[in-house]
Design a protein around this motif. Structure first.
Motif: not given
Length: 508
Positions: A160-172, A185-187
């Protein structure tokens, strides 16, 4: 003499390291196809790039199992391997997202996958035997249930980490088609989490000495055979059969110009034949303490319960590897309507795969502690595992027919229940029916029946898809459903070789 019963927190400490290891596996499983495609790999290239993962497990796990059975130092028996593997895996996770900065980014990413999977296997294999080491027979099921819960929880966090980072505004979506910041950042976070979790288990547990283990084993009736002695009595016929089969397959691949990945499969058959011949020769000369003869002897002399469970594992893990390779291409192409890795639709679909993987792992964590104990008390472990695999097969069928992203969450519930059972039931049965002194090597050899089907999928599936369904990866999900139904049927054969037809799972 019995081992002391572990409290809930004792069970927690024994398996907490697996939480971090599974974060690493989840990041790998959910994101490596995305990374490879982002770096320029085609659909047909994915199986070959993924082949590193099962191949490293095939080599590493029996060796680590053999060594850990014979290790005793300041850190103990299994813990030295936990720690070494965790350090190497953390380094691999940290440098993986840096692949685009190297001259051959796709090659670098494939190499890092190889190192990462080898390191995770070095840590993971002893954890399976560690539960059997630390717990008495009546707590094996509870121990593996807790371990499965941590596997599910770790996979949830990693997925779930990449999805949560996207919701927080991190570029996807990265400029120029590079690896997105959500993945990078997930890695990096996963690298830290993996190391911390494994160190927790190393620090909070104390292994029993070889003398204590011998005293505990004295009162049990599970007997180990003499596989190396039996190996010395074997002829070379089976070795020559493996060699000939490998040579024939290599010739067929060459003559018909089949996919190059099939050379690996032929080479593995030929290599095993040669190694088994050498092992038989050494055993006949009375050299019974070498690693090769021990591993080949234990493999050829597996207990009957392990042989029957091996068939179940073979089909179970064939479907899982199909899922890990093809879920991203299937969801992005059929549900989100894009095969362009630079498009927003593709990356949205790839992130949704992380959500789907989060759901099946979350379901597995809950099912391990709640559903599996109830099913096992009511139906026994054999029928429980068969039922769970059938539910998973229905989940794969939904991927073949359903084109709604939200509805696929229901499919992951069935897959998650099956995943929980795959991680708990076979190991609980094995730990209670194998000799303690060889638990490490047998758990390592059992991994062969996890790895070989993955190698077959990686080498054969691409060729089959190219012949029958080029550019249509959704058909792999139908194949996965059929394979899990076969596995469910094969599980019913295990009951006949168990001391009790109903092995219960106890609460932690």
């Amino acid at each position: 003499m019995q081992k002391p019963r572990q409290s809930f927190w004792g069970l927690w400490n024994i398996s907490f390291g697996f939480f971090g290891i599974q974060i690493g596996f989840a990041l790998q499983n959910a994101n490596m196809s995305r990374v490879f495609q982002t770096l320029g790999a085609s659909m047909e290239d994915l199986p070959a790039l993924w082949v590193a993962a099962p191949l490293t497990g095939l080599i590493v796990q029996p060796i680590i199992g053999h060594l850990s059975d014979r290790t005793w130092n300041r850190l103990g028996r299994r813990r030295p391997y936990f720690l070494t593997g965790a350090i190497l895996a953390a380094i691999s996770l940290f440098v993986m997202p840096l692949a685009p900065t190297f001259g051959a980014p796709l090659l670098f990413a494939a190499a890092m996958l190889w190192v990462l999977d080898a390191s995770l296997n070095v840590s993971m294999e002893p954890f399976r035997a560690f539960v059997g080491d630390m717990l008495d027979t009546d707590q094996h099921s509870a121990g593996y249930a807790v371990q499965t819960a941590f596997i599910g929880a770790g996979a949830v966090v990693g997925s779930i980490f990449p999805y949560l980072l996207e919701q927080m505004g991190v570029a996807n979506v990265a400029p120029g088609g590079g690896i997105p910041d959500t993945v990078r950042w997930s890695f990096w976070a996963g690298s830290a989490a993996l190391l911390i979790a494994v160190v927790w288990t190393v620090v909070t547990t104390k292994e029993y000495s070889p003398e204590e283990q011998a005293a505990f084993a004295a009162g049990h009736t599970v007997e180990g055979g003499q596989p190396v002695r039996l190996l010395a009595e074997k002829t070379y016929a089976s070795s020559f059969t493996w060699i000939i089969a490998g040579a024939i397959l290599l010739a067929i691949v060459q003559f018909f110009a089949l996919e190059k990945e099939l050379f690996l499969l032929g080479g593995l058959l030929l290599t095993y034949g040669l190694l088994s011949a050498i092992a038989i020769g050494l055993a006949r000369q009375g050299q019974t303490t070498n690693m090769l003869s021990s591993i080949v002897g234990d493999f050829s002399g597996m207990p009957e319960v392990m042989k029957r469970l091996a068939v179940v594992q073979f089909f179970s893990w064939s479907a899982l590897f199909i899922m890990w390779i093809n879920t991203t291409p299937v969801v992005t192409q059929y549900v989100f309507g894009s095969t362009d890795t630079t498009s927003a639709a593709y990356n949205e679909g790839a992130n949704w795969v992380n959500v789907l993987f989060t759901v099946y792992n979350g379901v597995a964590a809950i099912a391990a502690l709640a559903l599996l104990p109830w099913l096992s008390r009511r139906f026994g472990q054999v029928w429980t595992h068969s039922i769970c695999l059938t539910l998973g097969a229905l989940g794969f069928l939904m991927f073949f027919f359903v084109r709604d992203a939200q509805m696929l969450l229901l499919a992951e519930v069935g897959i998650g229940i099956a995943w929980a059972s795959i991680l708990a039931m076979p190991y609980a049965i094995l730990a209670s029916n194998l000799p303690q002194a060889k638990l490490g090597i047998y758990m390592g050899l059992f991994n062969i029946f996890i790895v070989v089907p993955q190698l077959l999928v990686a080498t054969v599936m691409g060729q089959i898809m190219l012949w029958l369904f080029p550019g249509e990866p959704v058909w792999t999900m139908l194949f996965a459903a059929v394979v899990w139904l076969i596995s469910a049927a094969a599980m019913l054969r295990v009951a006949a070789v168990l001391p009790s037809a109903k092995v219960e799972v106890s609460h932690a």
